[in-house]
Design a protein around this motif. Structure first.
Motif, short mmCIF file in Angstrom:
data_model
loop_
_atom_site.label_atom_id
_atom_site.label_comp_id
_atom_site.label_asym_id
_atom_site.label_seq_id
_atom_site.Cartn_x
_atom_site.Cartn_y
_atom_site.Cartn_z
N SER A 6 0.84 -1.20 0.00
CA SER A 6 0.00 0.00 0.00
C SER A 6 0.87 1.24 0.00
CB SER A 6 -0.89 -0.01 1.25
OG SER A 6 -1.69 1.14 1.31
N ASP A 7 0.33 2.31 -0.57
CA ASP A 7 0.95 3.62 -0.51
C ASP A 7 2.39 3.65 -1.04
OD1 ASP A 7 -1.08 5.50 0.90
OD2 ASP A 7 -1.16 3.61 2.01
N VAL A 8 2.61 3.01 -2.16
CA VAL A 8 3.92 3.06 -2.81
C VAL A 8 4.19 4.47 -3.33
CG1 VAL A 8 5.33 2.13 -4.71
CG2 VAL A 8 3.80 0.61 -3.42
N HIS A 9 3.18 5.13 -3.86
CA HIS A 9 3.28 6.49 -4.41
C HIS A 9 4.42 6.60 -5.43
CE1 HIS A 9 0.19 8.48 -2.00
NE2 HIS A 9 0.55 7.65 -1.03
N MET A 10 4.46 5.63 -6.34
CA MET A 10 5.47 5.65 -7.39
C MET A 10 5.37 6.97 -8.14
SD MET A 10 7.97 4.01 -8.70
CE MET A 10 7.87 2.28 -8.32
N SER A 82 3.78 -1.31 -11.69
CA SER A 82 3.24 -2.60 -12.13
C SER A 82 4.36 -3.62 -12.30
CB SER A 82 2.47 -2.43 -13.44
OG SER A 82 1.36 -1.60 -13.26
N GLU A 83 5.44 -3.20 -12.93
CA GLU A 83 6.57 -4.11 -13.12
C GLU A 83 7.22 -4.48 -11.79
OE1 GLU A 83 8.79 -6.78 -14.89
OE2 GLU A 83 7.22 -5.68 -15.94
N MET A 84 7.34 -3.51 -10.89
CA MET A 84 7.94 -3.78 -9.58
C MET A 84 7.12 -4.80 -8.80
SD MET A 84 8.79 -1.07 -6.51
CE MET A 84 7.07 -0.87 -6.02
N PHE A 88 7.90 -8.77 -7.66
CA PHE A 88 7.72 -9.15 -6.27
C PHE A 88 6.86 -10.41 -6.16
CE2 PHE A 88 5.39 -8.86 -2.24
CZ PHE A 88 6.39 -8.56 -1.32
N ILE A 89 5.72 -10.40 -6.84
CA ILE A 89 4.80 -11.55 -6.78
C ILE A 89 5.43 -12.78 -7.44
CG2 ILE A 89 2.57 -12.43 -7.62
CD1 ILE A 89 1.50 -9.54 -7.20
N PHE A 90 6.15 -12.58 -8.53
CA PHE A 90 6.82 -13.71 -9.18
C PHE A 90 7.83 -14.37 -8.24
CE2 PHE A 90 10.26 -15.44 -11.85
CZ PHE A 90 9.54 -16.46 -12.45
N GLU A 91 8.58 -13.56 -7.52
CA GLU A 91 9.54 -14.11 -6.55
C GLU A 91 8.81 -14.87 -5.44
OE1 GLU A 91 12.89 -14.34 -6.76
OE2 GLU A 91 12.60 -13.46 -8.75
N LEU A 92 7.67 -14.35 -5.01
CA LEU A 92 6.88 -15.08 -4.01
C LEU A 92 6.45 -16.44 -4.55
CD1 LEU A 92 4.50 -12.28 -2.63
CD2 LEU A 92 6.53 -13.23 -1.51
N SER A 93 6.08 -16.49 -5.82
CA SER A 93 5.59 -17.75 -6.41
C SER A 93 6.66 -18.83 -6.44
CB SER A 93 5.05 -17.50 -7.82
OG SER A 93 6.10 -17.32 -8.75
N LYS A 94 7.91 -18.43 -6.39
CA LYS A 94 9.01 -19.40 -6.38
C LYS A 94 9.25 -19.96 -4.98
CE LYS A 94 12.10 -16.77 -8.54
NZ LYS A 94 13.29 -16.32 -9.32
N ASN A 95 8.65 -19.34 -3.98
CA ASN A 95 8.91 -19.73 -2.60
C ASN A 95 7.69 -20.22 -1.83
OD1 ASN A 95 11.89 -18.86 -1.93
ND2 ASN A 95 11.03 -17.27 -3.26
N LEU A 129 -3.48 -3.89 -11.68
CA LEU A 129 -4.04 -5.24 -11.55
C LEU A 129 -4.19 -5.88 -12.92
CD1 LEU A 129 -5.19 -7.48 -9.78
CD2 LEU A 129 -7.43 -6.37 -9.97
N TRP A 130 -4.65 -5.12 -13.90
CA TRP A 130 -4.79 -5.64 -15.27
C TRP A 130 -3.43 -6.13 -15.79
CZ3 TRP A 130 -2.49 -3.65 -19.73
CH2 TRP A 130 -2.94 -4.22 -20.93
N TYR A 131 -2.38 -5.35 -15.55
CA TYR A 131 -1.03 -5.72 -15.98
C TYR A 131 -0.56 -6.98 -15.26
CZ TYR A 131 3.99 -5.53 -16.75
OH TYR A 131 5.28 -5.86 -17.08
N LEU A 132 -0.79 -7.04 -13.96
CA LEU A 132 -0.36 -8.21 -13.19
C LEU A 132 -1.02 -9.48 -13.70
CD1 LEU A 132 -0.46 -6.72 -9.58
CD2 LEU A 132 1.57 -7.19 -10.96
N LYS A 133 -2.31 -9.40 -14.02
CA LYS A 133 -3.01 -10.57 -14.56
C LYS A 133 -2.44 -10.97 -15.91
CE LYS A 133 -7.50 -9.94 -12.32
NZ LYS A 133 -8.93 -9.68 -12.55
#
Length: 192
Positions: A6-10, A82-84, A88-95, A129-133
């Motif tokens: 939350s609140d990344v404020h990129m 979105s890329e960041m 992050f989520i991809f790394e989680l998926s490996k663990n 979210l659209w990009y992540l999907k």
């Protein structure tokens, strides 16, 4: 493991007596956060990750002062955050055995400066979210669980049989009466 983003404020670029923040620092903090999450996962042997993305991923254009603080335009803000988060989520998926992801929008991603003239379902956070999907949707152990969200600003996440409400909170009064008014309204609307 419950993981809140939350609140990344990129796009925000500040350097003053109160602190320093920019896109590079956002990426560094996300890397540190990932390391902490993975350390907790190893200690507690967590099998699944529940990622709640709770708004204000971009700094946006909601006020002129906010616009002056931005280093990147809003398109670049959406792309970078979105890329960041995808990484992050991809790394989680490996663990983790499974990674459940839900997202709600915050106030900084609205497209109109006037809060009362904003459409609830037209926020820049929704593009993330659209990009992540699109980027992660074919990975077997990543699950997007936004299908029961009330709208783009109020989400539902089921964790171990309990339902949790996700919202950024910008429309809520942070007081006992504000919370007591918000929760019943959300539940009534969701379960009509």
């Amino acid at each position: 493991s419950f993981i809140a983003i939350s609140d990344v404020h990129m796009g925000l670029d500040v350097d003053n007596n109160f602190g320093k923040y920019n896109s590079e620092i956002a990426n560094e903090r996300m890397s540190q956060y990932l390391a902490e999450v993975l350390n907790i996962q190893k200690v507690h042997k967590s099998e699944n990750a529940y990622v709640a993305i709770i708004g204000d991923l971009v700094n946006g254009l909601i006020h002129q002062t906010v616009q002056l603080e931005n280093r990147e335009n809003v398109v670049e803000q959406v792309q970078k955050v979105s890329e960041m988060i995808a990484s992050f989520i991809f790394e989680l998926s490996k663990n983790f055995n499974g990674v459940c992801v839900n997202s709600v929008a915050g106030n900084h991603s609205r497209l109109n400066q006037k809060k009362d003239a904003v459409l609830r379902d037209e926020r820049l956070d929704d593009l993330c979210l659209w990009y992540l999907k699109a980027k992660l949707g074919n990975i077997e152990n990543i699950y997007f669980v936004d299908d029961k969200n009330y709208d783009p600003t109020i989400g539902v996440m089921n964790i171990r049989g309990k339902e949790y409400i996700l919202c950024h909170g910008d429309n809520d009064t942070f007081s006992e009466s504000g919370i007591s008014k918000t929760a019943p309204a959300v539940f009534t609307a969701m379960y009509k």
